[in-house]
Write an enzyme that holds these catalytic residues in place. Structure first.
Site, PDB file in Angstrom:
ATOM      1  N   ALA A  88       0.818  -1.218   0.000  1.00  9.42           N
ATOM      2  CA  ALA A  88       0.000   0.000   0.000  1.00  9.42           C
ATOM      3  C   ALA A  88       0.848   1.264   0.000  1.00  9.42           C
ATOM      4  O   ALA A  88       0.325   2.364   0.121  1.00  9.42           O
ATOM      5  CB  ALA A  88      -0.932  -0.006   1.210  1.00  9.42           C
ATOM      6  N   GLY A  89       2.162   1.115  -0.105  1.00 10.75           N
ATOM      7  CA  GLY A  89       3.049   2.285  -0.133  1.00 10.75           C
ATOM      8  C   GLY A  89       3.404   2.805   1.247  1.00 10.75           C
ATOM      9  O   GLY A  89       3.937   3.895   1.371  1.00 10.75           O
ATOM     10  N   GLY A  91       5.395   1.103   3.381  1.00  9.20           N
ATOM     11  CA  GLY A  91       6.684   0.560   3.824  1.00  9.20           C
ATOM     12  C   GLY A  91       6.600  -0.753   4.589  1.00  9.20           C
ATOM     13  O   GLY A  91       7.410  -0.994   5.492  1.00  9.20           O
ATOM     14  N   SER A  93       7.273  -3.873   3.613  1.00  5.20           N
ATOM     15  CA  SER A  93       8.426  -4.776   3.451  1.00  5.20           C
ATOM     16  C   SER A  93       9.663  -4.204   4.134  1.00  5.20           C
ATOM     17  O   SER A  93      10.447  -4.946   4.725  1.00  5.20           O
ATOM     18  CB  SER A  93       8.697  -5.074   1.977  1.00  5.20           C
ATOM     19  OG  SER A  93       9.035  -3.900   1.279  1.00  5.20           O
ATOM     20  N   ASP A 136      12.986   3.564   1.999  1.00  9.43           N
ATOM     21  CA  ASP A 136      12.069   2.930   2.963  1.00  9.43           C
ATOM     22  C   ASP A 136      12.827   2.327   4.145  1.00  9.43           C
ATOM     23  O   ASP A 136      12.471   2.545   5.307  1.00  9.43           O
ATOM     24  CB  ASP A 136      11.267   1.803   2.283  1.00  9.43           C
ATOM     25  CG  ASP A 136      10.271   2.317   1.262  1.00  9.43           C
ATOM     26  OD1 ASP A 136      10.311   3.510   0.934  1.00  9.43           O
ATOM     27  OD2 ASP A 136       9.455   1.501   0.784  1.00  9.43           O
TER      28      ASP A 136
HETATM   29  O1  PMV Z   1       5.890   1.430  -2.728  1.00 10.04           O
HETATM   30  P1  PMV Z   1       6.863   1.802  -1.680  1.00 10.04           P
HETATM   31  O2  PMV Z   1       6.253   2.385  -0.482  1.00 10.04           O
HETATM   32  O3  PMV Z   1       7.830   0.744  -1.320  1.00 10.04           O
HETATM   33  O4  PMV Z   1       7.740   3.045  -2.224  1.00 10.04           O
HETATM   34  C1  PMV Z   1       8.617   2.867  -3.247  1.00 10.04           C
HETATM   35  C2  PMV Z   1       9.259   4.156  -3.605  1.00 10.04           C
HETATM   36  C3  PMV Z   1       9.875   4.101  -4.995  1.00 10.04           C
HETATM   37  O5  PMV Z   1      10.538   5.345  -5.168  1.00 10.04           O
HETATM   38  C4  PMV Z   1       8.803   3.973  -6.060  1.00 10.04           C
HETATM   39  C5  PMV Z   1      10.865   2.963  -5.158  1.00 10.04           C
HETATM   40  C6  PMV Z   1      12.146   3.124  -4.353  1.00 10.04           C
HETATM   41  O6  PMV Z   1      12.860   2.113  -4.255  1.00 10.04           O
HETATM   42  O7  PMV Z   1      12.454   4.215  -3.896  1.00 10.04           O
END
Ligand code: PMV
Length: 295
Positions: A88-89, A91, A93, A136
């Site tokens: 869901a963005g 973090g 993982s 992240d």
């Molecule tokens: O989808 P998330 O929350 O893991 O965010 C990834 C962020 C990106 O910039 C799209 C990828 C990265 O490795 O920074």
């Protein structure tokens, strides 16, 4: 049987997702009250308490990689409990990798710095994200607002507290896939995509100053600009756009998708905690999961 527990926080990217992969700055905030917990113990053979086969398979690789990176030989049992929605963005993982690293280090009596934890979790993150920028795992290990440039030491921001609203579309999009799609498009039209990435990087630079000053109005304006550029990268979606419109129609100073996009969450900024509560209420009509946080 010695059992150890450790946890780690989720995160929200306020500025610079995707362009961060190409060396431009990004800004992320820790979500201190949204956490994932790992419980580990030494056993005769590895045991993972996870009913979902796909997640289980990833956890097998996670343990194996963590053991190698930490130089540990013992077999372990692992149980994960989490408040962070998957894919869901927010973090999930990264928090998993940080919490497992912390729990295993604790089990072995190893004292490790936040930087060491971040370095280990970053290697583990490759299982999930392929080519992560490291933003992240860095924010989850350090639990501080960061201005992040890939490959450089994290630069912590003395940010004033702000009120945010986060809402989940409920659709999942694997970060690895969305990042690969952007890479493919950039390869076909490098000039156009590099221009967009550079503009996003510039926004992150300006936003840093606004966060230090607590200039929420300008933070909102910059979030809106960042969203327009993310749309040009092709990583927004009708569901994300709908939540963003709901947030701004109900008083948000700015809103954008957060993380890889194509699904997952939006983040909006509000003038006050009270305003944030109202925006979260409005978002709950169109999102199963909407809440406000102070970061
Ligand atoms: O989808 P998330 O929350 O893991 O965010 C990834 C962020 C990106 O910039 C799209 C990828 C990265 O490795 O920074």
């Amino acid at each position: 049987m010695k059992t150890c527990q450790a946890d780690a926080c989720g995160k929200v990217i306020l500025f610079g997702e995707h362009s961060v992969v190409y060396g431009y700055p990004a800004i992320a905030m820790p979500l201190m009250n949204i956490r994932l917990k790992a419980t580990v113990a030494k056993t005769d053979s590895d045991k993972i308490e996870e009913p979902d086969l796909e997640i289980r398979e990833k956890l097998v690789q996670t343990i194996e990689t963590a053991r190698q990176l930490l130089g540990i030989n013992c077999r372990i049992s692992l149980k994960i409990t989490s408040q962070i929605p998957i894919g869901a963005g927010l973090g999930s993982s990264a928090a998993l990798n940080v919490a497992v690293t912390r729990a295993l280090a604790k089990l072995e009596g190893m004292k490790r710095t936040a930087a060491q934890t971040a370095a280990t979790a970053f290697e583990m993150e490759k299982i999930y994200h392929g080519t992560p920028s490291g933003i992240d795992t860095t924010v989850s290990s350090n639990e501080k607002p960061i201005y992040f440039i890939k490959g450089q030491n994290p630069d912590f921001i003395a940010a004033k507290q702000i009120s945010l609203v986060i809402a989940n579309t409920g659709t999942r999009a694997p970060t690895k896939q969305v990042v690969a799609e952007v890479r493919e498009k950039r390869e076909k039209d490098t000039g156009k995509y590099d221009q967009i990435m550079a503009e996003i990087g510039e926004i992150s630079g300006n936003a840093r100053q606004c966060l230090q000053e607590g200039n929420v109005k300008m933070i909102g304006t910059l979030m809106n600009r960042n969203q327009k550029l993310l749309e040009q990268l092709g990583v927004s979606s009708p569901e994300l756009n709908r939540l963003i419109a709901t947030a701004t129609d109900n008083g948000a100073l700015g809103a954008k998708l957060s993380g890889a996009g194509k699904g997952g969450c939006i983040v909006a900024v509000a003038e006050s905690k009270k305003k944030a509560e109202g925006i979260a209420d409005a978002l709950r009509v169109v999102s199963k999961n909407a809440f406000h946080v102070t970061v």
